[in-house]
Design an enzyme around this catalytic site. Structure first.
Site, mmCIF file in Angstrom:
data_model
loop_
_atom_site.group_PDB
_atom_site.id
_atom_site.type_symbol
_atom_site.label_atom_id
_atom_site.label_comp_id
_atom_site.label_asym_id
_atom_site.label_seq_id
_atom_site.Cartn_x
_atom_site.Cartn_y
_atom_site.Cartn_z
ATOM 1 N N HIS A 442 0.698 -1.238 0.040
ATOM 2 C CA HIS A 442 -0.177 -0.136 0.041
ATOM 3 C C HIS A 442 0.837 1.299 -0.221
ATOM 4 O O HIS A 442 0.662 2.020 -0.717
ATOM 5 C CB HIS A 442 -0.903 0.034 1.325
ATOM 6 C CG HIS A 442 -2.085 1.426 1.278
ATOM 7 N ND1 HIS A 442 -1.571 2.153 1.963
ATOM 8 C CD2 HIS A 442 -3.038 1.361 0.944
ATOM 9 C CE1 HIS A 442 -2.434 3.332 2.069
ATOM 10 N NE2 HIS A 442 -3.412 2.717 1.126
ATOM 11 N N CYS A 834 -4.146 -1.331 -15.760
ATOM 12 C CA CYS A 834 -4.101 -0.421 -14.615
ATOM 13 C C CYS A 834 -3.332 -0.864 -13.454
ATOM 14 O O CYS A 834 -3.414 -1.948 -13.292
ATOM 15 C CB CYS A 834 -5.326 0.406 -14.443
ATOM 16 S SG CYS A 834 -6.474 -0.749 -13.327
#
Length: 931
Positions: A442, A834
């Site tokens: 993250h 993506c």
């Protein structure tokens, strides 16, 4: 044995015969001859070619080379063996390949007689040092011979002697006469070595030949280069120096380096800026430097000596430490002057190197004496300096305080791992260092999106408000510097280094991107962007639209997060809709700004994806802030009850839990709010005559039924689910906006959706492959946790590299299956990928071959992806035997006047009513294919 035909002379006017096999000259010999061919002021020299060097022991060496020594002397105004002004020589062993390191051999011709005349010109200490330098080189040759002949006693004596010599040289103060040095070490060398200059030269060359004969791994292609020595302290108007042909940091076309007046080496000498040398010498050095740049098409490191007013080029080589900015600047300079074409420029830079232009770089001189620690996993490359804080809230608070006091506001977030609630901290930080996860964790993903630096140090220990790296403790508020290169080892410096900030315009990046884009055809790059600022940046970096707008990031702003938390914890749908009405206004503003920035380009908006619990308070500080917010809203709240509600919403495995389209099924009002905001923003801009191209993307679809319901809606007894098409019609009616063309699609990020792509394509006009989740769910690997055990897998060759950086073969198979099946149902299906996989050259080539239309990555990775595509296009053309020309004229103008690349013009929106997406039409079901 005669070797006259194997000795090849050169100087600035005469070159080695073109009939000679250049492989016989060795690397250094070829380089010297190249300088001669360029008519540079190269010292005269001879090359004894490789065909005879191993048999040189039987040759009357001095008589063979004596005529050339006379030629040397006539050019440098000295005579070999002369007692007053002796000519000294350097012997350079020149292998055909750089596979062996040979000693530096200088100052041959220094004997007991000649050293007296030499020291009268240069001083006794310097003369003594040069005798030691000669001994260090030739005794190293003798040592290697004794090692190969296994004479242990002599090896031990020579090693001790060499250690003494090096120790004396390092002190810089001789305190001993040159003659005494010769007497002390003469016993290790052939008889009369320091008594007779002819013997010295002959025996030294024989020793070199003997060494080459004894070396078993010698490829028999080793030559010997002999040139005169010149000195920058040999009389008046003498200088020595070293410089780069241009600034190696910013690429400015101005010499960068130092010179030393009447000094030969830099020990204890104070250098001056090379540009302040006498104008006549500066002009000559500039001519040499820029001639070499044009010839080699590279920045050069040049060493020179001016002896008694005569300039000599000693050495020139490539610069390993040059910045990417300087590399791009020289390429653009060469291109602007038509020395190279656009293809050469685009091929010359590795895509990953562009990271350096996009982020600050460390001024390495500022790190001298600073403690440091190497290692870690590069999450987002670049350099960052800041004070360390261990929570997002403490970082933001410290930054606020620093701003009020006019202090340094740069901060680095240091945490075991980051989550959705920490995005606000990453966004305002200069960088983040964590000890869990890796390239696709993250912290790394968010850092790349916001153009921040990210480093993962699994060995870092965090205890409260302290972190320990390599035994060094970092307290909250301490400065650290992160250096995270795309290639090579990352470094943490314990202190504040100086940074050199990037400028895309003056660095030449925008001109370079324009050149790269000129080779693109049907495959392009979009950006992952969540704000108008990100969208504008993406355009500057060459993006052709937005491929992923992560709407969950819009709610982490500190002014919105508590309202979103209020919506999640609302006790009823009615209460939830009240908060959503407020959020819709800010969402509409968000989309308005992004659509406006991307006028005429597609914008793919992914509806809410993150698990709801990620938005909720994660600690006491956040919970107290939420309670304060609710109290201000005049709501009765119990901190204990809130904590219990939050606990109920926590999930054991949230990445496979209540997220993505599953939120829309449970809470349709959330997606309905976002859809309304999209259409309201689009219609507002349409009235302003802007070209708006929205694409609505539904995440985490696992079967066609989910997508069908979200697009079309559904009615069951006593309940109606409003789909995208219905909400679009409602907004159109409310604003009286007429038809608006838009697309609906989905992310393919689960194996189930890839395998059922034929059914899903009935209701999706486009697919976007979410390769992080697709990799996780295909391999059963957590992108945040796999680094803890992956080193063991790598050690045993159980996995090929990092699957979150380079697409795994099984993931590629699923993508190809989904493409094939999806296109059977919908031939005009638009396809993209993506995520940061899309910025890697290896993945880009696969995406192009697989039939995708674009890749989408963070704004700061767009130039990298563009360059990867351009290089793949050029490679494919080369394989096909085609010369690929730039598709658009690119003006040749200096990069200092860099401008933004021209945007591709789009056709104005038609005044006739635009069509709804095919997914919203009552079309006949597609024919089922056999499986």
């Amino acid at each position: 044995m005669k070797i006259s035909n194997n000795i090849h002379f050169f100087n600035s006017k005469e070159t080695v015969s073109k009939k000679v096999d250049k492989n016989l000259l060795g690397i250094r010999g070829r380089q010297a001859n190249e300088f001669a061919e360029l008519k540079l002021p190269i010292l005269p020299g001879i090359i004894i070619d490789a065909s005879v060097m191993q048999d040189i022991g039987d040759v009357n060496i001095y008589s063979e080379i004596s005529p050339y020594l006379s030629k040397f002397g006539s050019e440098v105004k000295k005579t070999y063996g002369d007692a007053d002004s002796p000519l000294l020589l350097k012997l350079v062993i020149s292998p055909n390949m750089l596979i062996t390191s040979y000693p530096t051999l200088h100052n041959f011709g220094l004997t007991k007689d000649t050293v007296i005349g030499f020291q009268e010109n240069v001083g006794e200490d310097f003369a003594a040092n040069e005798v030691l330098f000669l001994l260090n080189g030739i005794l190293t040759v003798v040592l290697k011979i004794e090692e190969l002949e296994e004479n242990e006693k002599k090896v031990s004596e020579l090693e001790k002697a060499l250690q003494e010599i090096k120790s004396t040289m390092n002190t810089g103060k001789m305190n001993v006469k040159p003659g005494a040095i010769m007497d002390k070490y003469a016993k290790f060398l052939p008889a009369r070595f320091f008594d007779d200059y002819k013997v010295q030269l002959e025996e030294s060359i024989r020793l070199i030949g003997r060494l080459l004969t004894l070396e078993e791994d010698t490829d028999h292609d080793v030559a010997l280069l002999i040139q005169p020595m010149v000195y920058g302290n040999y009389g008046k108007d003498s200088y020595s120096g070293s410089f780069f042909s241009r600034n190696i940091v910013n690429g400015e076309k101005k010499l960068q380096g130092q010179f030393f007046a009447e000094k030969f080496n830099e020990v204890n000498a104070e250098g001056k800026d090379i540009n302040s040398i006498k104008p006549e010498y500066l002009k000559h050095l500039q001519q040499i430097a820029w001639q070499l740049e044009d010839y080699t098409k590279d920045i050069r490191n040049i060493r020179f000596t001016i002896e008694a007013g005569r300039l000599w080029l000693i050495e020139q080589k490539s610069v390993e430490a040059k910045s990417t900015i300087s590399m791009v600047q020289i390429l653009l300079d060469l291109y602007n002057r038509k020395i190279v074409d656009a293809e050469y420029v685009v091929r010359a830079v590795k895509p990953g190197q562009l990271n350096e232009i996009l982020h600050p770089v460390i001024d390495i001189m500022s790190t001298k004496g600073m403690k440091s620690s190497k290692g870690g996993i590069a999450g987002a490359p670049g350099a960052a300096v800041g004070r360390v804080y261990f929570t997002a809230d403490s970082l933001i608070e410290a930054q606020r305080a620093a701003k009020l006091q006019g202090m340094d506001t740069r901060c680095i977030l240091c945490m075991p791992a980051t989550y959705a609630g920490d995005v606000k901290g990453i966004e305002v930080s200069t960088g983040v260092i964590s000890n869990e996860g890796g390239y696709s964790a993250h912290a790394s993903v968010v850092a790349r999106q916001y153009g921040k630096i990210s480093l993962v140090r699994p060995d870092m220990k965090i205890i409260g408000k302290k972190a320990v790296i390599d035994g060094v403790t970092i307290n909250e508020g301490d400065y650290i510097t992160l250096n995270v290169p795309y290639y090579g080892d990352s470094t943490v410096y314990f202190g504040e280094a100086k940074l050199i900030e990037p400028d895309p315009e003056t660095s030449g990046l925008l001109d370079f991107i324009s050149l790269a884009k000129s080779f693109l055809s049907n495959f392009h790059v979009r950006a992952n962007a969540d704000s108008p600022r990100d969208a504008q940046l993406a355009l500057e970096f060459g993006a052709e639209g937005i491929g992923l707008c992560r709407t969950e990031h819009m709610f982490f702003n500190e002014k919105r997060i508590n309202a979103f938390r209020e919506m999640i914890l609302a006790p009823s749908e009615v209460e939830r809709k009240k908060v959503l009405d407020k959020l819709q206004k800010v969402q509409t503003e968000d989309f308005y700004g992004i659509f406006k920035a991307m006028n005429g380009k597609e914008v793919t908006i992914r509806l809410l994806d993150a698990p709801l619990h990620e938005f909720l308070p994660h600690n006491e500080v956040e919970l107290d802030g939420f309670v304060k917010y609710l109290t201000a809203q005049k709501k009765k709240v119990s901190k204990k009850d809130l904590a219990e509600e939050i606990e109920k919403l926590s999930e054991i495995n949230p990445m496979l839990g209540h997220r993505g389209c599953r939120i829309a099924i449970t809470y349709p009002e959330i997606y309905a709010m976002q859809i309304r905001a999209i259409f309201e923003a689009a219609y507002k801009l349409k009235k302003e005559k802007m070209d708006v191209r929205p694409e609505i993307m539904i995440p985490l679809i696992m079967n066609f039924r989910e997508l069908k319901q979200i697009v079309y809606g559904k009615k069951i007894e006593g309940h109606t689910y409003a789909g995208i098409a219905t909400i679009a019609d409602e907004v159109k009616s409310a604003v009286k906006g007429g038809d608006l063309e838009y697309k609906v699609g989905t992310m393919i990020e689960l194996p189930a959706s890839a395998l059922s792509a034929d059914e899903i394509a009935k209701y999706a006009q486009f697919f976007s492959f979410g390769t992080n989740d697709l990799t996780q769910t295909t391999l059963g690997l957590s992108r945040d946790d796999f680094n803890s055990f992956m080193p063991d897998y790598t050690m045993y060759d159980l996995i090929d590299g990092n699957p979150f950086a380079v697409l795994d073969s099984r993931v590629r198979d699923l993508i190809e299956i989904a493409i094939q099946r999806g296109k059977l149902t919908r031939p005009d299906l638009h396809l993209g990928l993506c995520g940061e996989h899309g910025a890697r050259p290896e993945n880009v080539r696969f995406c192009m071959e697989a039939g995708l239309n674009y890749v989408s990555c963070s704004s700061y990775s767009v130039p990298i992806a563009l360059l990867s595509i351009a290089q793949a296009e050029l490679e494919n053309a080369e394989k096909a035997g085609i010369k690929l020309e730039p598709k658009a004229h690119v003006s040749r103008k200096p990069s200092s006047a860099a401008s933004k690349p021209a945007e591709k013009k789009t056709a104005p929106a038609k005044k006739t009513a635009a069509k709804k997406p095919a997914a919203a039409k009552k079309a006949a079901p597609a024919k089922k294919k056999s499986k």
